[in-house]
Design an enzyme around this catalytic site. Structure first.
Site, mmCIF file in Angstrom:
data_model
loop_
_atom_site.group_PDB
_atom_site.id
_atom_site.type_symbol
_atom_site.label_atom_id
_atom_site.label_comp_id
_atom_site.label_asym_id
_atom_site.label_seq_id
_atom_site.Cartn_x
_atom_site.Cartn_y
_atom_site.Cartn_z
ATOM 1 N N LYS A 52 0.845 -1.201 0.000
ATOM 2 C CA LYS A 52 0.000 0.000 0.000
ATOM 3 C C LYS A 52 0.883 1.256 0.000
ATOM 4 O O LYS A 52 0.635 2.209 -0.737
ATOM 5 C CB LYS A 52 -0.932 0.006 1.231
ATOM 6 C CG LYS A 52 -2.070 -1.003 1.119
ATOM 7 C CD LYS A 52 -2.846 -1.190 2.429
ATOM 8 C CE LYS A 52 -3.854 -2.324 2.304
ATOM 9 N NZ LYS A 52 -4.624 -2.585 3.521
ATOM 10 N N GLN A 96 -4.480 -1.437 9.840
ATOM 11 C CA GLN A 96 -4.432 -2.764 9.215
ATOM 12 C C GLN A 96 -4.991 -3.827 10.170
ATOM 13 O O GLN A 96 -4.628 -3.882 11.337
ATOM 14 C CB GLN A 96 -2.974 -3.085 8.825
ATOM 15 C CG GLN A 96 -2.805 -4.371 8.024
ATOM 16 C CD GLN A 96 -3.462 -4.339 6.652
ATOM 17 O OE1 GLN A 96 -3.634 -3.294 6.042
ATOM 18 N NE2 GLN A 96 -3.859 -5.503 6.157
ATOM 19 N N ASP A 119 -10.734 3.234 4.551
ATOM 20 C CA ASP A 119 -11.083 1.808 4.462
ATOM 21 C C ASP A 119 -12.607 1.614 4.442
ATOM 22 O O ASP A 119 -13.094 0.539 4.109
ATOM 23 C CB ASP A 119 -10.528 1.053 5.680
ATOM 24 C CG ASP A 119 -9.337 0.168 5.328
ATOM 25 O OD1 ASP A 119 -9.214 -0.207 4.156
ATOM 26 O OD2 ASP A 119 -8.546 -0.140 6.241
HETATM 27 N N1 GUN Z 1 -6.979 -6.754 6.402
HETATM 28 C C1 GUN Z 1 -7.396 -7.465 5.341
HETATM 29 N N2 GUN Z 1 -7.924 -6.653 4.408
HETATM 30 C C2 GUN Z 1 -7.823 -5.398 4.892
HETATM 31 C C3 GUN Z 1 -8.193 -4.120 4.405
HETATM 32 O O1 GUN Z 1 -8.728 -3.951 3.299
HETATM 33 N N3 GUN Z 1 -7.918 -3.062 5.211
HETATM 34 C C4 GUN Z 1 -7.329 -3.206 6.421
HETATM 35 N N4 GUN Z 1 -7.124 -2.129 7.145
HETATM 36 N N5 GUN Z 1 -6.985 -4.383 6.912
HETATM 37 C C5 GUN Z 1 -7.229 -5.459 6.143
#
Ligand code: GUN
Length: 290
Positions: A52, A96, A119
């Site tokens: 990311k 995350q 998110d």
């Molecule tokens: N863990 C698995 N997928 C995601 C996501 O799209 N965002 C976040 N913050 N954590 C995750």
């Protein structure tokens, strides 16, 4: 059979974002800035967050990784979240998941300022999405919608079966596919681990979205000829022949299913790269809203 090339489409989207960022900068505007909070050292989370952050650099965003010790107390994590909420240089941030067991995930997600919730996990944004109002939509389901849109797949009046009811994928994609929109207007059935006889649903489906986390779950005898199959699975399976010691396996038994479908996403290179592109898109939206 057409392969839904998420890698290619996501690169195109990133190019589009890069141009918009350049336009903002040319007008003397502030560079969009995404922060990511990572607690602990889970291998998969480190990979995702790393990717990311790298993607931010590619499109010209600023990014900040806040890497915290896995033993951090809930109170200290909340104070880090509050700092991000108060920092007007940061447009959006993600926490995350999963978080360590001693931390209440729900409590943390509730602390995120909905205006910075790129998110789309805060109930404020989730609720707006459910009512088809403008909001931050979680990146993975948004990526699926974007992929369907860019390949101009007709969803109106189609039978869509979603397998899996997670807050991050199954539940939101079931809402988006049923929304009065394009893509959308689909007749959606959400099946899950407690559904008896899942094949009786998938065999009638025009579109199947699998987000279960069980490698090779969907087999060719579970689908009808010509269906559209979207695979959200990304399980790491040990593989000594690979440099990393593992390979990524989807929820669809690709080799058997591919001969029967009209469209299918590969794993890797399908939904995965779209997720990151949508996170960037949400960050740009947060910057523009600011
Ligand atoms: N863990 C698995 N997928 C995601 C996501 O799209 N965002 C976040 N913050 N954590 C995750």
């Amino acid at each position: 059979m057409v392969l839904l090339d998420g890698k290619f489409i996501s690169e195109k989207i990133k190019e589009e974002i890069k141009i918009e960022v350049q336009n903002i900068k040319n007008r003397g505007g502030r560079t969009p800035h995404l922060a990511a909070v990572l607690v602990g050292n889970d291998g998969a989370s480190l990979t995702y967050v790393g990717s990311k952050v790298r993607s931010c650099e590619k499109v010209g965003f600023e990014s900040t990784l806040i890497h915290l010790d896995e033993n951090i107390s809930e109170d200290n994590l909340i104070s880090e979240i509050n700092k991000l909420n108060d920092n007007d240089q940061i447009d959006g941030y993600i926490v995350q998941l999963p978080l360590p067991k001693h931390i209440n995930e729900e409590k943390i997600l509730m602390m995120v300022n909905p205006k910075k919730d790129v998110d789309g996990f805060h109930p404020f944004n989730f609720g707006k999405m459910a009512q088809n109002m403008d909001s931050f939509i979680p990146a993975t389901p948004q990526g699926i919608i974007e992929l369907i849109d860019r390949y101009d797949i007709d969803t109106e009046g189609k039978n869509t079966v979603v397998i899996g009811r997670s807050n991050i994928v199954g539940r939101p994609i079931s809402i988006l596919m049923s929304n009065k929109s394009k893509p959308g207007n689909s007749t959606v059935t959400l099946v899950h681990s407690r559904t008896p006889d899942i094949p009786s649903f998938t065999k009638k489906a025009d579109i199947i979205i699998v987000a279960l986390g069980i490698p090779n779950f969907l087999k060719s005898d579970m689908i009808k000829q010509g269906s559209v199959v979207i695979d959200v699975g990304i399980t790491r399976v040990a593989d000594k022949t690979k440099n990393k010691g593992y390979r990524i396996v989807g929820d669809v038994d690709f080799e058997s299913v591919k001969t029967k479908v009209s469209y299918i996403t590969p794993v890797p290179g399908g939904v995965g790269p779209m997720t990151i592109a949508m996170l960037l898109k949400n960050t740009l939206k947060a910057r523009i809203n600011n």
